[in-house]
Design a protein around this motif. Structure first.
Motif, mmCIF file in Angstrom:
data_model
loop_
_atom_site.group_PDB
_atom_site.id
_atom_site.type_symbol
_atom_site.label_atom_id
_atom_site.label_comp_id
_atom_site.label_asym_id
_atom_site.label_seq_id
_atom_site.Cartn_x
_atom_site.Cartn_y
_atom_site.Cartn_z
ATOM 1 N N LEU A 346 -7.184 1.673 -4.984
ATOM 2 C CA LEU A 346 -6.136 1.971 -3.990
ATOM 3 C C LEU A 346 -4.919 2.664 -4.603
ATOM 4 O O LEU A 346 -3.796 2.506 -4.110
ATOM 5 N N ARG A 347 -5.114 3.419 -5.665
ATOM 6 C CA ARG A 347 -3.970 4.065 -6.331
ATOM 7 C C ARG A 347 -3.252 5.033 -5.408
ATOM 8 O O ARG A 347 -2.027 5.138 -5.433
ATOM 9 N N GLU A 348 -3.999 5.756 -4.585
ATOM 10 C CA GLU A 348 -3.381 6.736 -3.687
ATOM 11 C C GLU A 348 -2.732 6.084 -2.477
ATOM 12 O O GLU A 348 -2.059 6.754 -1.696
ATOM 13 N N HIS A 349 -2.932 4.790 -2.321
ATOM 14 C CA HIS A 349 -2.406 4.081 -1.153
ATOM 15 C C HIS A 349 -1.303 3.093 -1.526
ATOM 16 O O HIS A 349 -0.906 2.263 -0.695
ATOM 17 N N HIS A 350 -0.788 3.197 -2.732
ATOM 18 C CA HIS A 350 0.236 2.245 -3.175
ATOM 19 C C HIS A 350 1.454 2.279 -2.262
ATOM 20 O O HIS A 350 2.008 1.227 -1.911
ATOM 21 N N GLY A 351 1.883 3.454 -1.856
ATOM 22 C CA GLY A 351 3.067 3.570 -1.014
ATOM 23 C C GLY A 351 2.910 2.908 0.338
ATOM 24 O O GLY A 351 3.895 2.473 0.949
ATOM 25 N N VAL A 352 1.676 2.806 0.811
ATOM 26 C CA VAL A 352 1.407 2.147 2.088
ATOM 27 C C VAL A 352 1.258 0.644 1.894
ATOM 28 O O VAL A 352 1.743 -0.154 2.703
ATOM 29 N N VAL A 353 0.592 0.257 0.799
ATOM 30 C CA VAL A 353 0.236 -1.146 0.592
ATOM 31 C C VAL A 353 1.388 -1.978 0.045
ATOM 32 O O VAL A 353 1.625 -3.112 0.497
ATOM 33 N N TRP A 354 2.128 -1.433 -0.926
ATOM 34 C CA TRP A 354 3.110 -2.248 -1.638
ATOM 35 C C TRP A 354 4.193 -2.855 -0.726
ATOM 36 O O TRP A 354 4.538 -4.033 -0.904
ATOM 37 N N PRO A 355 4.757 -2.140 0.225
ATOM 38 C CA PRO A 355 5.759 -2.773 1.097
ATOM 39 C C PRO A 355 5.209 -4.009 1.818
ATOM 40 O O PRO A 355 5.929 -5.005 1.991
ATOM 41 N N THR A 356 3.962 -3.955 2.241
ATOM 42 C CA THR A 356 3.346 -5.107 2.904
ATOM 43 C C THR A 356 3.196 -6.273 1.931
ATOM 44 O O THR A 356 3.481 -7.427 2.265
ATOM 45 N N VAL A 357 2.745 -5.963 0.706
ATOM 46 C CA VAL A 357 2.566 -7.012 -0.303
ATOM 47 C C VAL A 357 3.905 -7.634 -0.666
ATOM 48 O O VAL A 357 4.038 -8.864 -0.734
ATOM 49 N N LEU A 358 4.900 -6.794 -0.897
ATOM 50 C CA LEU A 358 6.217 -7.313 -1.299
ATOM 51 C C LEU A 358 6.846 -8.143 -0.178
ATOM 52 O O LEU A 358 7.448 -9.194 -0.443
ATOM 53 N N ALA A 359 6.688 -7.712 1.054
ATOM 54 C CA ALA A 359 7.223 -8.488 2.181
ATOM 55 C C ALA A 359 6.545 -9.849 2.263
ATOM 56 O O ALA A 359 7.188 -10.872 2.543
ATOM 57 N N PHE A 360 5.229 -9.889 1.999
ATOM 58 C CA PHE A 360 4.491 -11.154 1.997
ATOM 59 C C PHE A 360 4.997 -12.071 0.886
ATOM 60 O O PHE A 360 5.250 -13.257 1.116
#
Length: 369
Positions: A346-360
């Motif tokens: 998911l390297r190309e999707h970090h910008g989409v995924v990380w905000p969700t992970v950090l919010a969790f």
């Protein structure tokens, strides 16, 4: 001299050459800087030995064909020095010194034996341990077994919010590869421990596909609590690290949360679901049949009480999303964040995924205050 190498290593290699005399200067120029010396010589043969290997050179009418030997150098400077000697002496240089994505810290050059172009010698160095970092402390932590010591990086935030995260890498990786995640967590105010799992660079022991690695995580959590005073500890893992995080969550110690990126959860069904080659052979050779269920988080999913978030790409061919779906089916309290078009990593999707992970993470660590 002691017969070289620990059990299981390649202790000796035999190379057939058309002429020993014509290649003697080459072998001397390559092997001596690597710590080899001649320990035996008889008609048509010369035996070189180092601390971990022996190299037998023998004259033969038919030389070795398409032979590639990799010899380990201690530093990049040794690689460069041997290359410089080859250039000065006019020995064939196949590849000049350069880093490659083969192993952590890997750096090598490739030479051909003069007069024997199909025999190639790679001179390589790689990390023996985790390198120092300016932004984190290099730490050593006792593991779950007496012979296991875990290496890693401890990132401390400038503004401490009172929680900590253990970050686990995937298969064939190490704590240096997850340091970017540790840095991001520290920037968000959380203490982060990026850990090398047993068997990988920086740690001792043998990689075991989740058998005892979860118990190492419990040891790391206790150490982290003592070292930093943070009672609230969560675990974030990538691939096999996600698998280990889930297995650790099913142990008795409570965690504040679990985040598992594209984890393997059922070793029994994984080889049939994946499109990657070799998985069934790896499991056959390294995981005992009686340990398959114990190493599969789906078998103990019902015991996971910590808030858990799975992150999985819908186009993952290495660990298909069915693995995470099985985990949710076994424990409906587990959340699954699906990434359309996402592949393993998911390297190309970090910008989409990380905000969700950090919010969790923020929500769960704040909730346990």
């Amino acid at each position: 001299m002691r017969f070289p190498g620990p059990p299981g290593c390649i202790a000796s290699i035999t190379v057939s050459l058309t002429s020993l005399n014509d290649t003697m200067a080459f072998w001397r120029g390559v092997l001596r800087p690597l710590g080899f010396g001649r320990i035996g010589e008889w008609s048509g043969c010369v035996l070189w030995a180092g601390e971990q290997a022996q190299l037998l050179l023998q004259e033969a009418d038919e030389p070795s064909k398409r032979l590639i030997i990799m010899l380990r150098a201690k530093t990049r400077q040794v690689v460069d020095a041997i290359h410089a000697t080859a250039v000065r002496e006019g020995w064939p240089v196949v590849e000049t010194p350069a880093p490659k994505f083969i192993a952590p810290g890997y750096y090598s050059c490739v030479l051909a034996v003069p007069g024997e172009p199909s025999i190639r010698i790679t001179i390589a160095c790689a990390w023996d341990g985790l390198p120092e970092r300016a932004d984190a402390a290099l730490v050593r932590i006792p593991g779950a077994d007496p012979d296991v010591v875990l290496g890693g990086y401890l990132f401390r935030p400038e503004m401490q919010r009172g929680g900590a995260v253990i970050v686990l890498h995937g298969y064939a990786s190490n704590a240096a590869e997850t340091a970017g995640t540790g840095r991001l967590l520290a920037a968000a105010g959380w203490t982060a421990l990026c850990l090398s799992q047993r068997g990988w660079i920086g740690s001792t022991g043998r990689e075991d596909q989740g058998l005892r690695q979860p118990d190492d995580v419990l040891c790391a959590a206790e150490w982290l609590q003592r070292e930093t005073g943070n009672a609230r500890v969560g675990v974030l893992g990538f691939s096999q690290g996600g698998q280990v995080a889930l297995l650790a969550a099913a142990r008795d110690r409570p965690f504040a949360f679990i985040v598992a990126y594209f984890p393997c959860t059922d070793l029994r069904t994984w080889p049939q679901q994946a499109k990657a080659n070799g998985i069934e052979y790896y499991l056959e050779d390294f995981v005992a049949p009686e340990d398959i269920a114990r190493c599969s988080p789906v078998s103990s999913a019902a015991r996971i009480g910590a808030p858990t978030l799975l992150i999985h790409g819908e186009e993952d061919c290495i660990v298909p999303i069915k693995q995470s779906e099985a985990m949710v089916a076994a424990n409906p309290a587990i959340q699954l964040f699906r990434v359309p078009g996402g592949e393993h990593g998911l390297r190309e999707h970090h910008g989409v995924v990380w905000p969700t992970v950090l919010a969790f993470i923020d929500r769960e660590l704040e909730a346990t205050r």
